[in-house]
Each structure stands twice: as C-alpha cells, then as structure tokens.
Design a protein around this motif. Structure first.
Motif, PDB file in Angstrom:
ATOM      1  N   ASP A  89       0.830  -1.194   0.000  1.00 12.38           N
ATOM      2  CA  ASP A  89       0.000   0.000   0.000  1.00 12.38           C
ATOM      3  C   ASP A  89       0.871   1.253   0.000  1.00 12.38           C
ATOM      4  N   TYR A  90       0.233   2.414   0.102  1.00 10.11           N
ATOM      5  CA  TYR A  90       0.937   3.693   0.016  1.00 10.11           C
ATOM      6  C   TYR A  90       1.960   3.893   1.134  1.00 10.11           C
ATOM      7  N   LEU A  91       1.879   3.124   2.217  1.00  7.91           N
ATOM      8  CA  LEU A  91       2.857   3.239   3.304  1.00  7.91           C
ATOM      9  C   LEU A  91       4.172   2.528   2.981  1.00  7.91           C
ATOM     10  N   ASP A  92       4.288   2.013   1.749  1.00 10.24           N
ATOM     11  CA  ASP A  92       5.523   1.392   1.256  1.00 10.24           C
ATOM     12  C   ASP A  92       6.386   2.390   0.492  1.00 10.24           C
ATOM     13  N   ASP A  93       5.943   3.626   0.346  1.00  8.99           N
ATOM     14  CA  ASP A  93       6.637   4.608  -0.483  1.00  8.99           C
ATOM     15  C   ASP A  93       7.640   5.422   0.327  1.00  8.99           C
ATOM     16  N   TRP A  94       8.845   5.562  -0.244  1.00  8.49           N
ATOM     17  CA  TRP A  94       9.951   6.299   0.372  1.00  8.49           C
ATOM     18  C   TRP A  94      10.516   7.272  -0.656  1.00  8.49           C
ATOM     19  N   THR A  95      10.858   8.474  -0.226  1.00  4.51           N
ATOM     20  CA  THR A  95      11.469   9.462  -1.103  1.00  4.51           C
ATOM     21  C   THR A  95      12.983   9.357  -1.002  1.00  4.51           C
ATOM     22  N   VAL A  96      13.649   9.329  -2.148  1.00  6.89           N
ATOM     23  CA  VAL A  96      15.104   9.285  -2.203  1.00  6.89           C
ATOM     24  C   VAL A  96      15.630  10.695  -1.969  1.00  6.89           C
TER      25      VAL A  96
END
Length: 172
Positions: A89-96
């Motif tokens: 889900d969207y809680l898997d997204d990380w900003t580089v």
C-alpha cells in the motif's frame, strides 16, 4: 546492511521485521528498487533525487514499510516489511533524498517515508532472540548520521536510451 527475513515482530504491528546487519554475504540483505505504489517504473531508468520509490525484499517479496507503530527497542517509529509478491500500500513509499539530479551508486543517500516524513535509520540497539545481534532499523523524525545508506552490492542496469540522450544531447 538493510536486512529482513520472515521473522515477525512480537509487538507493534506484528509484521515482518527489518533489521541492520554487518555480514556482507547474507542473501537476506537484497532489495529491489521499484516505482512508488501504483506507478510504472521502467527497468533501467535512473532514480531521481526526490523521487518516490519502493524497496522490495527479494527473499520474501514484501516491501519496506512504515506506519505509526512504536519500534520495539528505541521507541521510534517502526519499520517493517509488508505486502505480498511486491504489492502492498501507500505506506511502502519512500522518497530518495540525495544531492545532485540522480541517485548515484557510490553516493550516500537517505530514504524519507512519504506519509510520515521519518528517515530510515539504524542505531546501536540490538535484538536478542530470535534475531540476536541484529540492529533495530526504525524511522527517526530528524536527519542524522544514522540515516545515511549506500548501495554495497547489486546488479547494475544500463541507463535507458532516453536517459543517455538526455545526458549527451542537451541541445539540438
């Protein structure tokens, strides 16, 4: 090294644990860089600084994940592995977070959770059984020396033709 295996936290979310290890020959420390949730990311496309990505654990197919559970040792924000076959889900997204235009293989980089703004971090807290000696990976609100990461091993993909054209043909 960012590490995971199919051992679940005994508290908090109960999801798959994510830890830090120093062993260089551990197959449970391999992660695939993918586009953010619901985004298409063509293989071989360079990752831009500021781009949102997912990191999928190769051994279990679960994504690096964070949420507002408390981490078991430090009391910071829990980081876990979540989902099935790379879907979560969207809680898997990380900003580089890096300097320059692109994430360069030998440069240090930070990962900031896109929903909660914490930085992926590792400090000195170590687990006992069943993952004795592994360090707690957690989310920290402030950037520090504990949240720099660097690619150590992996498979390098040649940049796409469009990227190469961008690099060498800036003018017509």
């Amino acid at each position: 090294r960012l590490h995971s295996h199919d051992v679940r936290y005994g508290s908090g979310s109960g999801q798959q644990s994510v830890t830090g290890v120093s062993a260089a020959d551990d197959g449970n420390s391999y992660w695939r860089v993918r586009g953010r949730t619901a985004a298409v990311c063509q293989r071989g496309t360079p990752v831009r600084c500021g781009q949102a990505i997912r990191l999928t654990h190769l051994g279990t197919g679960r994504n690096l994940h964070s949420h507002r559970f408390t981490s078991p040792l430090s009391g910071n924000q829990e980081v876990s592995a979540f989902g099935e076959a790379g879907e979560g889900d969207y809680l898997d997204d990380w900003t580089v977070v890096c300097s320059g235009t692109y994430w360069v293989r030998d440069d240090e980089v930070r990962f900031q959770h896109t929903s909660t703004d914490v930085f992926l971090s590792v400090t000195g807290e170590q687990y006992g059984r069943p993952i004795h000696g592994q360090k707690e990976v957690h989310g920290m609100a402030a950037s520090s020396q504990n949240n720099y990461w660097k690619v150590m091993e992996g498979i390098f993909m040649q940049p796409s033709e469009a990227f190469q054209m961008e690099q060498y043909h800036a003018e017509l």
